[in-house]
Design a protein around this motif. Sequence first.
Motif, short mmCIF file in Angstrom:
data_model
loop_
_atom_site.label_atom_id
_atom_site.label_comp_id
_atom_site.label_asym_id
_atom_site.label_seq_id
_atom_site.Cartn_x
_atom_site.Cartn_y
_atom_site.Cartn_z
N VAL A 55 53.00 10.59 31.02
CA VAL A 55 51.76 10.56 30.25
C VAL A 55 51.81 9.36 29.31
O VAL A 55 52.82 9.13 28.66
N ASP A 56 50.73 8.62 29.26
CA ASP A 56 50.64 7.50 28.33
C ASP A 56 49.92 7.94 27.07
O ASP A 56 48.74 8.27 27.09
N VAL A 57 50.65 7.96 25.96
CA VAL A 57 50.08 8.30 24.66
C VAL A 57 50.03 7.02 23.85
O VAL A 57 51.06 6.35 23.69
N PRO A 58 48.86 6.65 23.34
CA PRO A 58 48.78 5.39 22.58
C PRO A 58 49.64 5.43 21.32
O PRO A 58 49.57 6.36 20.53
N GLY A 59 50.46 4.43 21.15
CA GLY A 59 51.29 4.31 19.96
C GLY A 59 52.59 5.11 20.01
O GLY A 59 53.37 5.07 19.07
N VAL A 60 52.84 5.83 21.10
CA VAL A 60 54.05 6.65 21.20
C VAL A 60 54.72 6.36 22.54
O VAL A 60 54.08 6.39 23.60
N ASN A 61 56.00 6.06 22.50
CA ASN A 61 56.77 5.83 23.72
C ASN A 61 57.59 7.09 24.00
O ASN A 61 58.64 7.31 23.38
N LEU A 62 57.11 7.94 24.91
CA LEU A 62 57.80 9.20 25.19
C LEU A 62 59.16 9.00 25.83
O LEU A 62 60.06 9.82 25.65
N ASP A 63 59.32 7.89 26.56
CA ASP A 63 60.64 7.62 27.14
C ASP A 63 61.68 7.40 26.05
O ASP A 63 62.79 7.94 26.10
N MET A 64 61.33 6.63 25.02
CA MET A 64 62.28 6.36 23.93
C MET A 64 62.57 7.62 23.15
O MET A 64 63.73 7.88 22.77
N ILE A 65 61.56 8.43 22.91
CA ILE A 65 61.79 9.71 22.21
C ILE A 65 62.72 10.59 23.03
O ILE A 65 63.61 11.25 22.50
N GLY A 66 62.54 10.59 24.35
CA GLY A 66 63.43 11.36 25.22
C GLY A 66 64.87 10.89 25.15
O GLY A 66 65.80 11.69 25.07
N TYR A 67 65.06 9.57 25.16
CA TYR A 67 66.43 9.03 25.06
C TYR A 67 67.05 9.35 23.71
O TYR A 67 68.25 9.67 23.62
N ILE A 68 66.26 9.28 22.65
CA ILE A 68 66.78 9.62 21.32
C ILE A 68 67.18 11.09 21.26
O ILE A 68 68.25 11.44 20.73
N LEU A 69 66.34 11.97 21.82
CA LEU A 69 66.69 13.40 21.84
C LEU A 69 67.93 13.67 22.69
O LEU A 69 68.75 14.52 22.34
N MET A 70 68.08 12.94 23.79
CA MET A 70 69.28 13.12 24.62
C MET A 70 70.53 12.69 23.85
O MET A 70 71.57 13.36 23.91
N GLY A 71 70.45 11.58 23.13
CA GLY A 71 71.59 11.14 22.33
C GLY A 71 71.92 12.11 21.21
O GLY A 71 73.09 12.43 20.96
N ALA A 72 70.88 12.60 20.54
CA ALA A 72 71.10 13.58 19.47
C ALA A 72 71.69 14.87 20.03
O ALA A 72 72.58 15.47 19.42
N GLY A 73 71.23 15.29 21.19
CA GLY A 73 71.77 16.50 21.81
C GLY A 73 73.24 16.35 22.16
O GLY A 73 74.05 17.26 21.95
N ALA A 74 73.61 15.20 22.70
CA ALA A 74 75.02 14.97 23.03
C ALA A 74 75.88 14.95 21.77
O ALA A 74 76.98 15.52 21.74
N LEU A 75 75.37 14.34 20.71
CA LEU A 75 76.11 14.29 19.44
C LEU A 75 76.28 15.68 18.84
O LEU A 75 77.38 16.06 18.41
N VAL A 76 75.22 16.48 18.82
CA VAL A 76 75.30 17.84 18.28
C VAL A 76 76.24 18.69 19.12
O VAL A 76 77.02 19.49 18.59
N PHE A 77 76.21 18.52 20.44
CA PHE A 77 77.12 19.26 21.32
C PHE A 77 78.57 18.92 21.01
O PHE A 77 79.42 19.83 20.88
N LEU A 78 78.89 17.64 20.85
CA LEU A 78 80.27 17.24 20.54
C LEU A 78 80.71 17.75 19.16
O LEU A 78 81.86 18.21 19.01
N ILE A 79 79.83 17.69 18.18
CA ILE A 79 80.18 18.20 16.85
C ILE A 79 80.43 19.71 16.92
O ILE A 79 81.36 20.22 16.28
#
Length: 84
Positions: free
Chosen positions: A22-46
């Motif tokens: 989905v194309d949302v103006p002003g929001v890059n959902l791919d980047m938000i997805g990658y950020i959430l994936m990184g945060a999830g991996a970090l929280v899992f390791l902690i």
Amino acid sequence: MSIGAGIALFVIGAILAFAVNVDVPGVNLDMIGYILMGAGALVFLIGIILMVRRRQTDTVTRTAVDPTAGERVTRQTTRSDETL
């Protein structure tokens, strides 16, 4: 709980990054997805690190007499390393 939250963040991020087209103006959902994936991996390791640290305890018993007051001082510490 942090392990489950990390997995949930990672899955939500993967869905946003790879499954939502989905194309949302002003929001890059791919980047938000990658950020959430990184945060999830970090929280899992902690969560894993905190779970391992909770299993370690140290105990040492020392008895001494205070020469000036004549009081007995006792200090106790226990050490047990449990493996998963």
